[in-house]
Design an enzyme around this catalytic site. Structure first.
Site, PDB file in Angstrom:
ATOM      1  N   LEU A  11      48.311  42.126  35.180  1.00 20.84           N
ATOM      2  CA  LEU A  11      47.958  42.503  33.800  1.00 20.84           C
ATOM      3  C   LEU A  11      46.447  42.453  33.612  1.00 20.84           C
ATOM      4  O   LEU A  11      45.821  41.414  33.829  1.00 20.84           O
ATOM      5  CB  LEU A  11      48.620  41.554  32.799  1.00 20.84           C
ATOM      6  CG  LEU A  11      50.146  41.447  32.852  1.00 20.84           C
ATOM      7  CD1 LEU A  11      50.649  40.746  31.599  1.00 20.84           C
ATOM      8  CD2 LEU A  11      50.803  42.806  33.005  1.00 20.84           C
ATOM      9  N   ALA A  13      44.986  44.752  30.942  1.00 21.18           N
ATOM     10  CA  ALA A  13      44.725  45.723  29.871  1.00 21.18           C
ATOM     11  C   ALA A  13      44.075  45.087  28.649  1.00 21.18           C
ATOM     12  O   ALA A  13      43.580  45.790  27.777  1.00 21.18           O
ATOM     13  CB  ALA A  13      46.030  46.397  29.447  1.00 21.18           C
ATOM     14  N   ARG A  18      37.325  37.659  23.317  1.00 20.94           N
ATOM     15  CA  ARG A  18      36.561  36.412  23.288  1.00 20.94           C
ATOM     16  C   ARG A  18      35.359  36.437  24.241  1.00 20.94           C
ATOM     17  O   ARG A  18      34.487  35.579  24.182  1.00 20.94           O
ATOM     18  CB  ARG A  18      37.488  35.226  23.630  1.00 20.94           C
ATOM     19  CG  ARG A  18      38.444  34.879  22.502  1.00 20.94           C
ATOM     20  CD  ARG A  18      39.600  34.000  22.935  1.00 20.94           C
ATOM     21  NE  ARG A  18      40.668  34.747  23.596  1.00 20.94           N
ATOM     22  CZ  ARG A  18      41.794  34.216  24.045  1.00 20.94           C
ATOM     23  NH1 ARG A  18      42.002  32.915  23.920  1.00 20.94           N
ATOM     24  NH2 ARG A  18      42.729  34.966  24.629  1.00 20.94           N
ATOM     25  N   LYS A  25      37.357  42.550  30.531  1.00 21.96           N
ATOM     26  CA  LYS A  25      37.227  41.132  30.910  1.00 21.96           C
ATOM     27  C   LYS A  25      37.360  40.908  32.414  1.00 21.96           C
ATOM     28  O   LYS A  25      36.562  40.187  33.014  1.00 21.96           O
ATOM     29  CB  LYS A  25      38.271  40.302  30.169  1.00 21.96           C
ATOM     30  CG  LYS A  25      38.286  38.842  30.602  1.00 21.96           C
ATOM     31  CD  LYS A  25      39.072  37.935  29.686  1.00 21.96           C
ATOM     32  CE  LYS A  25      40.544  38.217  29.693  1.00 21.96           C
ATOM     33  NZ  LYS A  25      41.270  37.236  28.856  1.00 21.96           N
ATOM     34  N   TYR A 102      48.075  37.469  36.016  1.00 22.22           N
ATOM     35  CA  TYR A 102      47.120  37.830  34.968  1.00 22.22           C
ATOM     36  C   TYR A 102      45.754  38.044  35.620  1.00 22.22           C
ATOM     37  O   TYR A 102      45.277  37.192  36.379  1.00 22.22           O
ATOM     38  CB  TYR A 102      47.034  36.722  33.910  1.00 22.22           C
ATOM     39  CG  TYR A 102      48.273  36.584  33.046  1.00 22.22           C
ATOM     40  CD1 TYR A 102      49.338  37.477  33.152  1.00 22.22           C
ATOM     41  CD2 TYR A 102      48.387  35.572  32.113  1.00 22.22           C
ATOM     42  CE1 TYR A 102      50.464  37.357  32.358  1.00 22.22           C
ATOM     43  CE2 TYR A 102      49.515  35.439  31.307  1.00 22.22           C
ATOM     44  CZ  TYR A 102      50.557  36.339  31.449  1.00 22.22           C
ATOM     45  OH  TYR A 102      51.674  36.212  30.665  1.00 22.22           O
ATOM     46  N   ASN A 176      51.424  26.632  31.087  1.00 24.11           N
ATOM     47  CA  ASN A 176      51.729  27.884  31.786  1.00 24.11           C
ATOM     48  C   ASN A 176      50.453  28.472  32.369  1.00 24.11           C
ATOM     49  O   ASN A 176      49.494  28.737  31.643  1.00 24.11           O
ATOM     50  CB  ASN A 176      52.343  28.866  30.770  1.00 24.11           C
ATOM     51  CG  ASN A 176      52.571  30.245  31.357  1.00 24.11           C
ATOM     52  OD1 ASN A 176      52.754  30.383  32.559  1.00 24.11           O
ATOM     53  ND2 ASN A 176      52.562  31.250  30.492  1.00 24.11           N
ATOM     54  N   ASN A 233      38.971  33.285  29.459  1.00 20.67           N
ATOM     55  CA  ASN A 233      39.022  34.045  28.207  1.00 20.67           C
ATOM     56  C   ASN A 233      37.659  34.180  27.552  1.00 20.67           C
ATOM     57  O   ASN A 233      37.464  35.047  26.715  1.00 20.67           O
ATOM     58  CB  ASN A 233      39.958  33.352  27.213  1.00 20.67           C
ATOM     59  CG  ASN A 233      41.369  33.262  27.759  1.00 20.67           C
ATOM     60  OD1 ASN A 233      41.936  34.256  28.191  1.00 20.67           O
ATOM     61  ND2 ASN A 233      41.915  32.066  27.769  1.00 20.67           N
ATOM     62  N   LYS A 340      12.592  44.647  51.930  1.00 21.87           N
ATOM     63  CA  LYS A 340      13.795  45.440  51.586  1.00 21.87           C
ATOM     64  C   LYS A 340      13.906  46.630  52.528  1.00 21.87           C
ATOM     65  O   LYS A 340      12.894  47.177  52.992  1.00 21.87           O
ATOM     66  CB  LYS A 340      13.777  45.859  50.121  1.00 21.87           C
ATOM     67  CG  LYS A 340      12.905  47.027  49.792  1.00 21.87           C
ATOM     68  CD  LYS A 340      13.646  48.145  49.105  1.00 21.87           C
ATOM     69  CE  LYS A 340      13.009  49.430  49.515  1.00 21.87           C
ATOM     70  NZ  LYS A 340      13.005  50.533  48.631  1.00 21.87           N
ATOM     71  N   ASN A 366       3.030  40.935  64.552  1.00 20.74           N
ATOM     72  CA  ASN A 366       2.576  39.875  63.658  1.00 20.74           C
ATOM     73  C   ASN A 366       1.971  40.517  62.413  1.00 20.74           C
ATOM     74  O   ASN A 366       1.020  41.280  62.503  1.00 20.74           O
ATOM     75  CB  ASN A 366       1.531  39.026  64.382  1.00 20.74           C
ATOM     76  CG  ASN A 366       1.257  37.738  63.630  1.00 20.74           C
ATOM     77  OD1 ASN A 366       1.148  37.744  62.402  1.00 20.74           O
ATOM     78  ND2 ASN A 366       1.154  36.636  64.345  1.00 20.74           N
TER      79      ASN A 366
END
Ligand code: UD1
Ligand code: CA
Length: 456
Positions: A11, A13, A18, A25, A102, A176, A233, A340, A366
């Site tokens: 789940l 959706a 919060r 989330k 969940y 739960n 949450n 980078k 170097n």
């Protein structure tokens, strides 16, 4: 491992109100990886026949993150029970276990999931439970649903959501976790009887337990560990999950043969890969995509991301390695060096205060203090190729694209705009002029000027 086939409904959706975020989330990261992808990585380690992820409308970013898994959309976010109904439709005609997870409970382990599936098989000679719920005793039960057990048998009778619980029920410590495993052939009948007559006006998946018991089926609890079962949450809970995950990664690194001088100050990514005899000093951060070979030392306050360090490399303190950095064996990168998209080959040294980007640094080269590869002209990036054994003097600007041949020497303070052949010596700075003994005459003149100003 369970004897039955297993389908999983995840789940994801919910709006995650919060979190106060535009991002779904379950896309918020823990250890640099979205929560939902933690779950999927764990699922990949257990024996699953089908997986469906229930997403909300307009969650393309989530659908992309979980691809190629099957997703299905819950248009009306009417609660976890409604979400599972949507998931069940997508599963079609499936027989076996349906494991519901969940997406906001990212740290559950494969062992715990396998334990749930085994519990659904039941004890020899007994009718297996139609529903298995993963319970736990959180330090703060707070908003978690409470598990109501039968006093005599200890069977699970109901789950009461905190918002609907009586003060006595809120005293119950067993909660739960959200993970539930159902008999696929019974789940649709339980779901069809859910109502939204409750404090939140939602269809609670958790009501399936009471319904199953009313229909004469048994439900049982498997107990898990809070560390794995934290539900996220809010951003405060996201930070708590991150702390738990980082402690797990630190333990894993140390058990794998790395020394962490101050473990709580070292931050890992979910995919950080570490060899043996590695020493990591305090205050080091690993972004996504870092691999360290054996006998590597990462000194304090370094930040690494998308970098591969071969055996015997030393970096830092205060080094910054960005994506595309590959440091060959025994390379040394010192303080205040940023690298980078560059391959630094075996034994090369970049010891102080440099920026090396879009480059190759050959073996044993170097690079002097303050060397900069000027890789960007304001529009495009260009490459710098520094040959094996080259010596770049301090404070040199290498204006890319440019090639420095093997064994060449660049004098300090040069700005190199043209290629340098192998074994040449180049300098571009202005000639030094000398005024023999002129310093004393200069001082006498300046003192007189100052006196005159004071009197005037
Ligand atoms: C839920 C449980 C609670 C349990 C807790 C564990 C219910 C009714 N309550 O509460 O007993 O202790 O998890 O963390 O199940 N979701 C949907 N569609 C919806 C609503 C939610 O897909 O319509 C998803 C959410 O994205 C989330 C998950 O279901 O990943 C759980 O929903 P959430 O609202 O966070 O439930 P909790 O209030 O935490
Ligand atoms: Ca939740």
């Amino acid at each position: 491992m369970s004897k039955k086939k297993t389908a999983v409904i995840v789940l994801a959706a919910g709006m995650g109100t919060r979190m106060k975020s535009d991002l779904p989330k379950v896309m918020h990261p823990v250890g640099g990886r979205p929560m939902i992808n933690h779950l999927l990585a764990t699922l990949a380690k257990i024996d699953v026949d089908k997986t469906v992820i229930v997403v909300g409308p307009d969650m393309e970013i989530l659908e992309t993150a979980v691809a190629p898994h099957t997703t299905t959309v819950q248009y009306d976010r009417a609660g976890t029970g409604d979400a599972v109904k949507v998931g069940v439709q997508a599963l079609g005609d499936f027989k076996g276990n349906v494991l519901v997870l969940y997406g906001d409970t990212p740290l559950i382990s494969e062992q715990t999931l396998n334990g749930m599936l085994e519990a659904r098989d039941g004890q020899p000679g007994k009718i297996p439970p139609s529903v298995v719920v993963l319970g736990f005793f959180p330090m703060e039960p707070g908003a978690y649903g409470r598990l109501i057990l039968d006093e005599e048998e200890g069977d699970l009778m109901a789950i009461v959501e905190a918002a609907d619980a009586t003060p006595e029920q809120l005293e119950i410590g067993l909660c739960n976790s959200g993970v539930m495993c159902f008999d696929a052939s019974l789940l649709p009948q339980f779901l069809s009887r859910l109502s939204n007559d409750n404090a939140n006006g939602e269809y609670y998946l958790t009501d399936c337990v009471r319904i199953a018991c009313e229909d004469g089926f048994s439900c049982s609890v498997v107990e898990g560990d809070e560390e794995e079962l934290i539900g996220v949450n809010s951003r405060v809970e996201l930070a708590q999950a991150e702390v738990i995950f980082q402690d797990f990664m630190r333990d894993k690194a140390m058990k794998g043969g790395a020394t962490l001088l101050d473990p709580s100050t070292v931050y890992f990514s979910h995919d950080t890969c570490i060899g043996r005899e590695v020493i990591i000093e305090p205050n080091v951060q690993f972004g996504v995509g870092v691999t360290l070979g054996h006998n590597v030392r990462v000194k304090g306050f370094s930040h690494l991301e998308g970098a591969t360090l071969k055996n015997g490399v030393t970096v830092g303190p205060f080094a910054r390695l960005r994506p595309g950095t590959v440091l060959g064996e025994d390379v040394k990168v010192g303080n205040f060096v940023e690298i980078k998209n560059t391959a630094v080959e075996q034994g090369a040294k970049i010891s102080h205060l440099s920026y090396i980007g879009d480059a190759r640094v050959g073996r044993e080269a170097n690079i002097g203090a303050g060397t900069i590869t000027c890789n960007y002209d304001g529009y495009l990036k260009h490459h710098t190729n520094i040959g094996d054994g080259a010596f770049i003097g301090s404070n040199t600007a290498l204006v890319a694209p440019v090639v420095i041949g093997a064994g060449a020497i660049v004098g300090a303070g040069s700005t190199i705009t043209a290629d340098v052949d192998s074994n040449d010596i180049v300098t571009t700075r202005a000639e030094q002029k000398t005024g023999k003994g002129a310093a004393e005459a200069y001082r006498t003149r300046k003192r007189a000027e100052k006196e005159k100003l004071k009197k005037g």
